[in-house]
Motif scaffolding. Structure first.
Motif, PDB file in Angstrom:
ATOM      1  N   PHE A  53       4.184   1.986   2.101  1.00  0.00           N
ATOM      2  CA  PHE A  53       5.120   2.994   1.594  1.00  0.00           C
ATOM      3  C   PHE A  53       4.484   4.368   1.804  1.00  0.00           C
ATOM      4  O   PHE A  53       3.299   4.552   1.536  1.00  0.00           O
ATOM      5  N   VAL A  54       5.278   5.324   2.262  1.00  0.00           N
ATOM      6  CA  VAL A  54       4.790   6.684   2.477  1.00  0.00           C
ATOM      7  C   VAL A  54       5.614   7.631   1.616  1.00  0.00           C
ATOM      8  O   VAL A  54       6.839   7.709   1.765  1.00  0.00           O
ATOM      9  N   LYS A  55       4.932   8.331   0.723  1.00  0.00           N
ATOM     10  CA  LYS A  55       5.603   9.230  -0.206  1.00  0.00           C
ATOM     11  C   LYS A  55       5.587  10.653   0.338  1.00  0.00           C
ATOM     12  O   LYS A  55       4.576  11.102   0.878  1.00  0.00           O
TER      13      LYS A  55
ATOM     14  N   VAL B 278       0.865  -1.176   0.000  1.00  0.00           N
ATOM     15  CA  VAL B 278       0.000   0.000   0.000  1.00  0.00           C
ATOM     16  C   VAL B 278       0.902   1.227   0.000  1.00  0.00           C
ATOM     17  O   VAL B 278       1.855   1.291   0.780  1.00  0.00           O
ATOM     18  N   SER B 279       0.579   2.173  -0.858  1.00  0.00           N
ATOM     19  CA  SER B 279       1.367   3.402  -0.952  1.00  0.00           C
ATOM     20  C   SER B 279       0.454   4.588  -0.708  1.00  0.00           C
ATOM     21  O   SER B 279      -0.607   4.692  -1.323  1.00  0.00           O
ATOM     22  N   VAL B 280       0.860   5.456   0.205  1.00  0.00           N
ATOM     23  CA  VAL B 280       0.083   6.664   0.500  1.00  0.00           C
ATOM     24  C   VAL B 280       1.028   7.851   0.535  1.00  0.00           C
ATOM     25  O   VAL B 280       2.245   7.705   0.709  1.00  0.00           O
ATOM     26  N   SER B 281       0.473   9.020   0.392  1.00  0.00           N
ATOM     27  CA  SER B 281       1.246  10.251   0.538  1.00  0.00           C
ATOM     28  C   SER B 281       1.296  10.649   2.003  1.00  0.00           C
ATOM     29  O   SER B 281       0.371  10.353   2.779  1.00  0.00           O
ATOM     30  N   GLU B 282       2.345  11.325   2.361  1.00  0.00           N
ATOM     31  CA  GLU B 282       2.458  11.817   3.733  1.00  0.00           C
ATOM     32  C   GLU B 282       1.261  12.710   4.040  1.00  0.00           C
ATOM     33  O   GLU B 282       0.895  13.576   3.226  1.00  0.00           O
ATOM     34  N   GLY B 283       0.620  12.470   5.182  1.00  0.00           N
ATOM     35  CA  GLY B 283      -0.554  13.238   5.558  1.00  0.00           C
ATOM     36  C   GLY B 283      -1.870  12.611   5.139  1.00  0.00           C
ATOM     37  O   GLY B 283      -2.937  13.042   5.593  1.00  0.00           O
TER      38      GLY B 283
ATOM     39  N   ASP C 215       6.044   5.898   9.379  1.00  0.00           N
ATOM     40  CA  ASP C 215       5.113   4.764   9.383  1.00  0.00           C
ATOM     41  C   ASP C 215       5.467   3.712   8.336  1.00  0.00           C
ATOM     42  O   ASP C 215       4.867   2.633   8.314  1.00  0.00           O
ATOM     43  N   ALA C 216       6.392   4.020   7.471  1.00  0.00           N
ATOM     44  CA  ALA C 216       6.787   3.068   6.430  1.00  0.00           C
ATOM     45  C   ALA C 216       7.371   1.824   7.082  1.00  0.00           C
ATOM     46  O   ALA C 216       8.386   1.898   7.791  1.00  0.00           O
ATOM     47  N   ALA C 217       6.720   0.696   6.864  1.00  0.00           N
ATOM     48  CA  ALA C 217       7.098  -0.555   7.520  1.00  0.00           C
ATOM     49  C   ALA C 217       6.214  -1.659   6.970  1.00  0.00           C
ATOM     50  O   ALA C 217       5.376  -1.431   6.101  1.00  0.00           O
ATOM     51  N   GLU C 218       6.404  -2.864   7.504  1.00  0.00           N
ATOM     52  CA  GLU C 218       5.523  -3.986   7.168  1.00  0.00           C
ATOM     53  C   GLU C 218       4.570  -4.182   8.337  1.00  0.00           C
ATOM     54  O   GLU C 218       4.973  -4.164   9.506  1.00  0.00           O
ATOM     55  N   TYR C 219       3.301  -4.395   8.010  1.00  0.00           N
ATOM     56  CA  TYR C 219       2.270  -4.536   9.034  1.00  0.00           C
ATOM     57  C   TYR C 219       1.628  -5.914   8.911  1.00  0.00           C
ATOM     58  O   TYR C 219       1.267  -6.350   7.815  1.00  0.00           O
TER      59      TYR C 219
ATOM     60  N   THR D  48      -6.249   1.614  10.681  1.00  0.00           N
ATOM     61  CA  THR D  48      -6.289   2.936  10.081  1.00  0.00           C
ATOM     62  C   THR D  48      -5.435   3.922  10.873  1.00  0.00           C
ATOM     63  O   THR D  48      -5.139   3.720  12.057  1.00  0.00           O
ATOM     64  N   LYS D  49      -5.057   4.965  10.158  1.00  0.00           N
ATOM     65  CA  LYS D  49      -4.387   6.108  10.784  1.00  0.00           C
ATOM     66  C   LYS D  49      -4.779   7.320   9.956  1.00  0.00           C
ATOM     67  O   LYS D  49      -4.678   7.290   8.724  1.00  0.00           O
ATOM     68  N   PRO D  50      -5.263   8.382  10.601  1.00  0.00           N
ATOM     69  CA  PRO D  50      -5.796   9.518   9.838  1.00  0.00           C
ATOM     70  C   PRO D  50      -4.758  10.202   8.938  1.00  0.00           C
ATOM     71  O   PRO D  50      -5.088  10.640   7.844  1.00  0.00           O
ATOM     72  N   SER D  51      -3.524  10.270   9.401  1.00  0.00           N
ATOM     73  CA  SER D  51      -2.525  11.035   8.681  1.00  0.00           C
ATOM     74  C   SER D  51      -1.191  10.307   8.712  1.00  0.00           C
ATOM     75  O   SER D  51      -0.572  10.184   9.770  1.00  0.00           O
ATOM     76  N   ALA D  52      -0.748   9.861   7.552  1.00  0.00           N
ATOM     77  CA  ALA D  52       0.482   9.073   7.484  1.00  0.00           C
ATOM     78  C   ALA D  52       1.708   9.948   7.688  1.00  0.00           C
ATOM     79  O   ALA D  52       1.764  11.103   7.242  1.00  0.00           O
ATOM     80  N   HIS D  53       2.683   9.342   8.344  1.00  0.00           N
ATOM     81  CA  HIS D  53       3.970   9.987   8.550  1.00  0.00           C
ATOM     82  C   HIS D  53       5.036   9.121   7.900  1.00  0.00           C
ATOM     83  O   HIS D  53       4.884   7.899   7.788  1.00  0.00           O
ATOM     84  N   MET D  54       6.112   9.770   7.487  1.00  0.00           N
ATOM     85  CA  MET D  54       7.186   9.014   6.827  1.00  0.00           C
ATOM     86  C   MET D  54       7.671   7.852   7.688  1.00  0.00           C
ATOM     87  O   MET D  54       8.009   6.785   7.171  1.00  0.00           O
TER      88      MET D  54
END
Lengths: 115, 114
Positions: free
Chosen positions: A112-114, A11-16, A85-89, A77-83
């Motif tokens: 992944f957090v972009k 899963v890839s998300v943007s920061e925030g 947070d990049a890890a395996e879950y 879930t997490k409302p706002s991703a932070h760099m």
């Protein structure tokens, strides 16, 4: 037999942005459910757990998960991703009263957090 | 927070050799586990250990594998005759109570069988 299925190996998300990692479980008896995180070259650490108290569980680092029996789901879930947070879950299940004490893990979702 | 300690962090061995992976669980814990993770794959349960005996084991944990708690502090996993497919990260874990308690994991031993 118990099992967990994690939808999406990556899963890839943007920061925030919102983080949503999906987990569905299969268990013939009420389960205990867990989310663990694994950072590179480290062991697994518990993020949160569901133990049949509140269905909405809050964990560390701003993560939370909701147990939905009707959907057999325990999405993270997490409302706002932070760099960071990049890890395996890993989602995991353990029986409340049968099958020994083993915990069964899902296949994992790499987040992944972009910037 | 207390930690589970695993040694060595990396182990390289030749196929057919015996290896012993060592773990020191948290001191007041009663339940001990070995898991393994082949590169890029899921974390797989191998064995659980309680009250000085195996309480459960998976189909992976065949006669080539054994566990021991020799001295009340160490918890070891022995592979008698390693195979190429035993190459994986091996994690030790422990917990002090029942089913709703979290597992405390060590940092793992990366086993490479050549």
């Amino acid at each position: 037999a118990q099992s967990v299925t994690q939808l999406g190996s990556h899963v890839s998300v943007s920061e925030g942005a919102l983080v949503l990692l999906r987990c569905n479980y299969s268990s013939s008896v009420p389960p205990y459910l867990f989310w663990y995180v694994q950072y590179p070259n480290q062991g697994l650490q518990l993020l949160l757990k569901y133990t049949s108290a509140a269905t909405l569980v809050k964990g560390i680092n701003g993560f939370e998960a909701e147990f939905k029996k009707s959907e057999t789901s325990f999405h993270l879930t997490k409302p706002s991703a932070h760099m960071s947070d990049a890890a395996e879950y890993f989602c995991a299940v353990r029986s409340q009263n049968t099958g020994g004490f083993k915990t069964i893990f899902g296949a994992g979702t790499r987040l992944f957090v972009k910037a | 927070e207390p930690e589970v300690t695993q040694t060595p962090s990396h182990q390289v061995t030749q196929m057919g050799q015996e290896v012993i992976l060592r773990c020191v669980p948290i001191s007041n814990h009663l339940y001990f586990y070995w898991y393994r993770q082949i590169l890029g794959q899921k974390v797989e349960f191998l064995v659980s250990f309680y009250n000085n005996e195996i309480s459960e084991k998976s189909e992976i944990f065949d006669d080539q594998f054994s566990v021991e708690r020799p001295d009340g502090s160490n918890f070891t996993l022995k592979i008698r005759s390693t195979k190429l497919e035993d190459s994986a990260m091996y994690f030790c874990a422990s917990t002090n109570r029942g089913r709703n308690e979290k597992l405390f994991f060590g940092s793992g031993t990366q086993l490479s069988v050549l």
